[in-house]
Motif scaffolding. Structure first.
Motif, mmCIF file in Angstrom:
data_model
loop_
_atom_site.group_PDB
_atom_site.id
_atom_site.type_symbol
_atom_site.label_atom_id
_atom_site.label_comp_id
_atom_site.label_asym_id
_atom_site.label_seq_id
_atom_site.Cartn_x
_atom_site.Cartn_y
_atom_site.Cartn_z
ATOM 1 N N MET A 262 -6.614 22.018 -1.473
ATOM 2 C CA MET A 262 -7.508 21.050 -0.814
ATOM 3 C C MET A 262 -7.716 21.405 0.657
ATOM 4 S SD MET A 262 -6.219 17.402 -2.325
ATOM 5 C CE MET A 262 -6.112 17.093 -4.075
ATOM 6 N N GLU A 263 -6.636 21.849 1.314
ATOM 7 C CA GLU A 263 -6.763 22.211 2.732
ATOM 8 C C GLU A 263 -7.743 23.364 2.900
ATOM 9 O OE1 GLU A 263 -2.695 20.459 4.692
ATOM 10 O OE2 GLU A 263 -2.677 22.611 4.238
ATOM 11 N N LYS A 264 -7.703 24.299 1.936
ATOM 12 C CA LYS A 264 -8.633 25.445 1.976
ATOM 13 C C LYS A 264 -10.066 24.964 1.726
ATOM 14 C CE LYS A 264 -6.531 29.000 0.079
ATOM 15 N NZ LYS A 264 -6.095 29.880 -1.037
ATOM 16 N N LEU A 265 -10.235 24.113 0.717
ATOM 17 C CA LEU A 265 -11.570 23.655 0.334
ATOM 18 C C LEU A 265 -12.205 22.760 1.390
ATOM 19 C CD1 LEU A 265 -13.773 23.502 -1.939
ATOM 20 C CD2 LEU A 265 -12.587 21.474 -2.766
ATOM 21 N N PHE A 266 -11.426 21.798 1.896
ATOM 22 C CA PHE A 266 -11.995 20.826 2.844
ATOM 23 C C PHE A 266 -11.838 21.243 4.307
ATOM 24 C CE2 PHE A 266 -10.703 17.881 -0.795
ATOM 25 C CZ PHE A 266 -11.988 17.836 -1.322
ATOM 26 N N ASP A 267 -11.129 22.360 4.542
ATOM 27 C CA ASP A 267 -10.903 22.867 5.899
ATOM 28 C C ASP A 267 -10.331 21.762 6.803
ATOM 29 O OD1 ASP A 267 -10.825 24.759 7.886
ATOM 30 O OD2 ASP A 267 -12.889 24.426 8.544
ATOM 31 N N SER A 268 -9.345 21.053 6.286
ATOM 32 C CA SER A 268 -8.716 19.937 7.020
ATOM 33 C C SER A 268 -7.239 19.880 6.643
ATOM 34 C CB SER A 268 -9.346 18.593 6.601
ATOM 35 O OG SER A 268 -10.702 18.561 6.941
#
Length: 296
Positions: A262-268
């Motif tokens: 998710m951190e990779k996908l949402f850049d957050s």
């Protein structure tokens, strides 16, 4: 200046032939979940690829499969079949030189479409004797005489440029439907729930993943932090125990792996809370399926 092209491409095939892997590699970004287990994809997932004046709208579909009368299986077949209507190109994915009853069933549905068809013979890098490929290509061209045949390896990115060039040639001229930086029409909540489901599918044995669903109960963005709370639904208390694992180890692992994706996908930065709920019979209850977004 040449006019722009845009159109919908349905990616169809029986379960587990590599449709989602193909979509992710065509987009050069992961938006469709994958696992070695069949029927991982449950909804049609739209992947948008814009290259210059061409916009390709790929629809990744659930594997079309025979039998199984549960509401969720009927839903998945209906979802996949509906993608064949109103598309501009069909990419029918088959697995190496395998040809099963379910492939025949998909082929019969594909035979009824009026748009161009491309047969993508996937995983050709795994065929030891390439001589085996020739009779298979012959069989496919007899089954769908008007289709174009392209041997590919989605995972190894082999021949995907040829597949893309064919798709582009078949697309009609027309304005783009989406902005050029958009890669899917799915919401962030949907993508988050799919990532959790992928990790469950990869972690667990054959039975449990098909009796789980993920419900996002909270999705709050505050600056660079997104807080996500998700309930994992199972059908029986034994499955709940299996999902949580010894001293909570398994659910912790699922959470860690999902958070990184998710951190990779949402850049957050992601704060992810997971828990498991028993909801008996949800996969055969049409109302429960609707409440989980299965009629979108």
């Amino acid at each position: 200046m040449s006019s722009s092209k845009s159109g919908y491409i349905a990616i169809v095939g029986r379960p587990n032939v590599g449709k989602s892997t193909l979509l992710n590699h065509l987009l050069e970004q992961k938006i469709s979940i994958t696992s070695r287990k069949p029927q991982t994809t449950r909804n049609n997932v739209l992947g948008i690829k814009t290259v210059g004046r061409v916009q390709m709208l790929f629809v990744d579909t659930p594997g079309i499969h025979k039998g199984q009368d549960k509401a969720i299986n009927k839903y998945m077949n209906k979802t996949a079949s509906s993608a064949l209507k109103d598309v501009d190109v069909v990419v029918f994915v088959v697995d190496k030189v395998q040809w099963t009853e379910e492939d025949v069933w998909v082929q019969q549905q594909v035979a009824n479409v009026s748009c161009p068809v491309i047969i993508a013979i996937n995983k050709v890098d795994q065929i030891n004797d390439k001589a085996d490929l020739l009779p298979h290509l012959q069989r496919l061209s007899e089954a769908l005489p008007n289709a174009e045949l392209v041997p590919i390896s989605a995972l190894k990115n082999q021949n995907l440029d040829k597949l893309e060039a064919l798709v582009t040639a078949f697309l009609p001229e027309g304005e783009h439907f989406f902005s050029e930086d958009q890669i899917t029409d799915k919401s962030s909540r949907f993508l988050a729930s799919e990532i959790v489901r992928e990790k469950i599918t990869r972690q667990l044995g054959d039975e449990v993943p098909y009796q789980t669903a993920v419900e996002i109960e909270e999705f709050v963005e505050e600056g660079r932090l997104i807080t996500i709370s998700a309930a994992i639904l199972v059908e029986r208390s034994g499955q709940k125990k299996m999902l949580i694992g010894d001293k909570g180890e398994r659910i912790k692992q699922i959470g860690q792996q999902a958070r990184l994706d998710m951190e990779k996908l949402f850049d957050s930065k992601i704060m992810l809370n997971l828990w498991v709920k028993v909801k008996r019979g949800w996969s055969d209850d049409e109302r429960a399926l609707r409440s989980l977004g299965f009629d979108e």
